[in-house]
Design an enzyme around this catalytic site. Structure first.
Site, PDB file in Angstrom:
ATOM      1  N   ALA A  14       0.833  -1.213   0.000  1.00  0.00           N
ATOM      2  CA  ALA A  14       0.000   0.000   0.000  1.00  0.00           C
ATOM      3  C   ALA A  14       0.867   1.263   0.000  1.00  0.00           C
ATOM      4  O   ALA A  14       0.370   2.355  -0.261  1.00  0.00           O
ATOM      5  CB  ALA A  14      -0.908  -0.001   1.225  1.00  0.00           C
ATOM      6  N   ASP A  21     -29.016 -15.731  -3.407  1.00  0.00           N
ATOM      7  CA  ASP A  21     -27.601 -15.350  -3.259  1.00  0.00           C
ATOM      8  C   ASP A  21     -26.908 -15.381  -4.630  1.00  0.00           C
ATOM      9  O   ASP A  21     -26.212 -14.435  -5.011  1.00  0.00           O
ATOM     10  CB  ASP A  21     -26.925 -16.328  -2.276  1.00  0.00           C
ATOM     11  CG  ASP A  21     -25.453 -16.044  -2.119  1.00  0.00           C
ATOM     12  OD1 ASP A  21     -25.104 -15.041  -1.475  1.00  0.00           O
ATOM     13  OD2 ASP A  21     -24.639 -16.811  -2.673  1.00  0.00           O
ATOM     14  N   GLU A  54     -14.736  -6.216  -4.495  1.00  0.00           N
ATOM     15  CA  GLU A  54     -14.201  -7.475  -5.048  1.00  0.00           C
ATOM     16  C   GLU A  54     -14.737  -8.699  -4.302  1.00  0.00           C
ATOM     17  O   GLU A  54     -14.989  -9.750  -4.903  1.00  0.00           O
ATOM     18  CB  GLU A  54     -12.661  -7.443  -4.963  1.00  0.00           C
ATOM     19  CG  GLU A  54     -11.952  -8.652  -5.513  1.00  0.00           C
ATOM     20  CD  GLU A  54     -12.162  -8.824  -7.013  1.00  0.00           C
ATOM     21  OE1 GLU A  54     -11.715  -7.979  -7.783  1.00  0.00           O
ATOM     22  OE2 GLU A  54     -12.780  -9.849  -7.410  1.00  0.00           O
ATOM     23  N   LYS A  80     -25.309 -12.220  -7.081  1.00  0.00           N
ATOM     24  CA  LYS A  80     -23.951 -12.247  -7.645  1.00  0.00           C
ATOM     25  C   LYS A  80     -23.971 -12.106  -9.171  1.00  0.00           C
ATOM     26  O   LYS A  80     -23.148 -11.386  -9.733  1.00  0.00           O
ATOM     27  CB  LYS A  80     -23.248 -13.529  -7.200  1.00  0.00           C
ATOM     28  CG  LYS A  80     -22.965 -13.525  -5.683  1.00  0.00           C
ATOM     29  CD  LYS A  80     -22.550 -14.894  -5.194  1.00  0.00           C
ATOM     30  CE  LYS A  80     -22.223 -14.899  -3.716  1.00  0.00           C
ATOM     31  NZ  LYS A  80     -22.106 -16.258  -3.167  1.00  0.00           N
ATOM     32  N   GLY A 108     -21.651 -25.037   8.737  1.00  0.00           N
ATOM     33  CA  GLY A 108     -21.609 -23.564   8.743  1.00  0.00           C
ATOM     34  C   GLY A 108     -21.526 -22.950   7.360  1.00  0.00           C
ATOM     35  O   GLY A 108     -21.184 -21.779   7.226  1.00  0.00           O
TER      36      GLY A 108
HETATM   37  N1  HSE Z   1     -23.779 -18.532   1.339  1.00  0.00           N
HETATM   38  C1  HSE Z   1     -22.848 -18.091   0.363  1.00  0.00           C
HETATM   39  C2  HSE Z   1     -22.399 -19.336  -0.435  1.00  0.00           C
HETATM   40  C3  HSE Z   1     -21.699 -17.402   1.022  1.00  0.00           C
HETATM   41  O1  HSE Z   1     -22.724 -20.441  -0.014  1.00  0.00           O
HETATM   42  O2  HSE Z   1     -21.767 -19.205  -1.470  1.00  0.00           O
HETATM   43  C4  HSE Z   1     -20.815 -16.619   0.135  1.00  0.00           C
HETATM   44  O3  HSE Z   1     -21.465 -15.598  -0.542  1.00  0.00           O
END
Ligand code: HSE
Length: 414
Positions: free
Chosen positions: A31, A196, A124, A200, A182
Site C-alpha cells: 500500500a 444469493d 471485489e 452475484k 456452517g
Molecule cells: N452462502 C454463500 C455461499 C456465502 O454459499 O456461497 C458466500 O457468498
C-alpha cells in the site's frame, strides 16, 4: 499512515482484522502506507480482542472523523448498511464492501455518488469470495466484448448438489450437513432458493455490460425441486446438475439473465467444480472461455479480497479507480421465456412408453433418457431447442392429456 474504520465484526469483519494485523509488513509495503484500524463498529462488546480499545457503537463517530478516509462495510444485509455506506461516500470517504445484497440492489446509485465525490467504492469480495473476478472483468478482460458469463456462484448449493451426485444423499440430509458445517447462510432460503446466486450474477452482469441489472429482473429458481431421480437421469445423459447464474446479450442489445439449475455435460469446465467451490466462466470474443475457480466463501478468502480493495483504495486516494455502471431501466432484461433452450423433462404417467410417444408427437422429436432403477410410471426426455415459451405451451398440452410433469431443467450451452 491511513486510518480506516471497519463496520461489522462478524465472520468477515474479524477476518479483515486478522488479515490486516497478521500481514502488516507486506501490506504496508504494497500500500506504500501503514494502514491503521482506527474504529471497529459493532453493537456487541469484544473485551478480549487485542483491539478492544478501537470498538465503537456509534456510526457518527466514524462519519464525523475527518481522518477516516476509508470505511470497510462487512455488516451484510441492506439496512443499515445502505444508509451508512451512502453517508460515508457522500462525506468523501472511500468504501470497500463484501455485501452482495447491497451492491446488487444499490450499486448504480452508490457508484454514482462515489464518482461525483471522486472516491472509490470497491466490492471485489461481493462475488466469488477470494476468487478475483471483479477486477479481471473490469480491467484484464476490458478489451473483450463479453459474450456470456456462466457461473457456479453459490458454495452451499454446490456442496448440497455434490453430496447428492457423489454420495446419493437426499437434498434434506445434504442441506442439514451444510448447515452443520456452517456453509449455509443464516436463512438457508437465500442459498437454496437461488437469491444469493442471483445477487452475484446481477453484479457480474452490471459490471460486464455497463448497466445495472436488479435482482427482481432476473428469473430465479433454486435447487429445492431437484431430486435424486433427476441427478440419476443427468448421470445417464452424461452430465451433472449445477445451480448456474448466467447472463448474455441478446441481438437487440438487451440482456438475458437467469439463475436456475442446469444440466451440464461432464466435459464442461464447470462440471467438475465441486463441494463449496465456485467456478465462473467468462466467454470473451477475443479470449474465448476464461474460467475462475476457487473458494467462493469463508472468513479468510473473503477477508483477503476485502483487504486487497483497501490496499487499492490507499494507493488511489487521489486518483479514483474506474469502476462504474449506470442504471439499466425496466426493459433492459429480456423475458427468459423468449430464449431458445432445450429442457430435460421428468414426467409421470401410468404407461411411460405411451408418455414418451405422446411427448414425441407433441414436440416433433424428443430424446428419451433411460436409467437403471427408474421409478415405476416415470420417464424422462429432452425437448428440441425452442423458445422456452413454446416448450411450456407444449408441456401444458401433455398435462391436458393426463401426464404429470414432475420437473424440468434447462440444458446448458457450455
Ligand atoms: N452462502 C454463500 C455461499 C456465502 O454459499 O456461497 C458466500 O457468498
Amino acid at each position: 499512515m491511513v486510518k480506516i474504520a471497519i463496520m461489522g465484526h462478524g465472520t468477515i469483519g474479524s477476518g479483515v482484522v486478522e488479515v490486516l494485523t497478521s500481514h502488516v509488513e507486506s501490506i504496508t509495503k504494497r500500500a506504500k502506507e501503514e494502514i491503521r484500524i482506527q474504529y471497529i463498529l459493532d453493537l456487541r462488546d469484544f473485551p478480549d480482542s487485542p483491539l478492544a480499545d478501537r470498538f465503537t457503537k456509534s456510526f457518527d463517530t466514524i462519519l464525523q472523523d475527518p481522518e477516516i478516509l476509508i470505511v470497510v462495510e462487512v455488516m451484510g444485509g441492506l439496512h443499515p448498511a445502505y444508509d451508512y455506506v451512502k453517508s460515508c461516500l457522500e462525506a468523501g470517504k472511500s468504501v470497500v464492501t463484501s455485501n452482495k445484497e447491497l451492491v446488487a440492489a444499490k450499486g448504480a446509485e452508490l457508484l454514482k455518488i462515489a464518482r461525483d465525490k471522486n472516491v472509490n467504492f470497491l466490492f471485489e469480495a461481493s462475488v466469488g469470495g477470494g476468487i478475483p473476478i471483479i477486477r479481471p472483468i473490469s480491467q484484464c478482460l476490458a478489451a473483450n466484448d463479453v459474450i456470456e458469463i456462466s457461473g457456479i456462484l453459490n458454495g452451499t448449493t454446490n456442496f448440497i448438489l455434490t453430496k447428492m451426485i457423489n454420495e446419493d444423499m437426499s437434498f434434506e440430509d445434504a442441506l442439514s450437513l451444510a448447515q452443520q458445517l456452517g456453509y449455509a447462510e443464516r436463512n438457508p432460503a437465500a442459498d437454496i432458493e437461488g437469491h444469493d446466486a442471483c445477487r452475484k450474477i446481477c453484479i457480474l452482469a452490471s459490471l460486464a455490460y455497463g448497466k445495472h441489472v436488479y435482482p427482481d429482473q432476473v428469473h430465479t429458481e433454486g435447487i429445492t425441486n431437484i431430486s435424486l431421480s433427476d441427478v440419476k437421469y443427468a448421470d445417464a445423459w452424461g452430465g451433472v446438475i449445477k445451480l448456474i447464474g448466467e447472463v448474455s446479450k441478446t441481438q437487440d442489445g438487451r440482456l438475458q439473465c437467469i439463475v436456475c439449475p442446469m444440466l451440464i455435460p461432464r466435459d464442461s469446465q464447470l462440471a467438475n467444480v465441486d463441494d463449496v467451490f465456485n467456478g465462473i466462466m467468462v466467454r470473451g470474443d477475443a479470449t474465448g472461455d476464461v474460467v475462475f475457480y476457487g473458494k467462493g466463501a469463508g472468513k479468510l478468502p473473503t477477508a483477503s479480497a476485502v483487504v486487497a480493495d483497501v490496499i487499492d483504495c490507499v494507493k488511489h486516494l487521489k486518483a479514483r479507480k474506474y469502476l462504474f455502471w449506470e442504471d439499466g431501466g425496466k426493459e433492459y432484461v429480456a423475458d427468459y421465456l423468449d430464449k431458445e433452450v432445450s429442457l430435460y423433462v421428468r414426467a409421470k404417467a401410468e404407461d411411460p412408453d405411451e408418455l414418451c410417444q405422446k411427448a414425441e408427437k407433441t414436440f416433433g422429436e424428443t430424446t428419451r433418457l433411460l436409467r437403471k432403477d427408474a421409478e415405476p410410471g416415470e420417464a424422462a426426455f429432452l425437448t428440441p431447442v425452442l423458445p422456452e415459451r413454446k416448450i411450456r405451451e407444449k408441456l401444458s398440452v401433455l398435462e391436458q392429456q393426463g401426464i404429470e410433469i414432475l420437473n424440468t431443467i434447462r440444458l446448458s450451452d457450455f
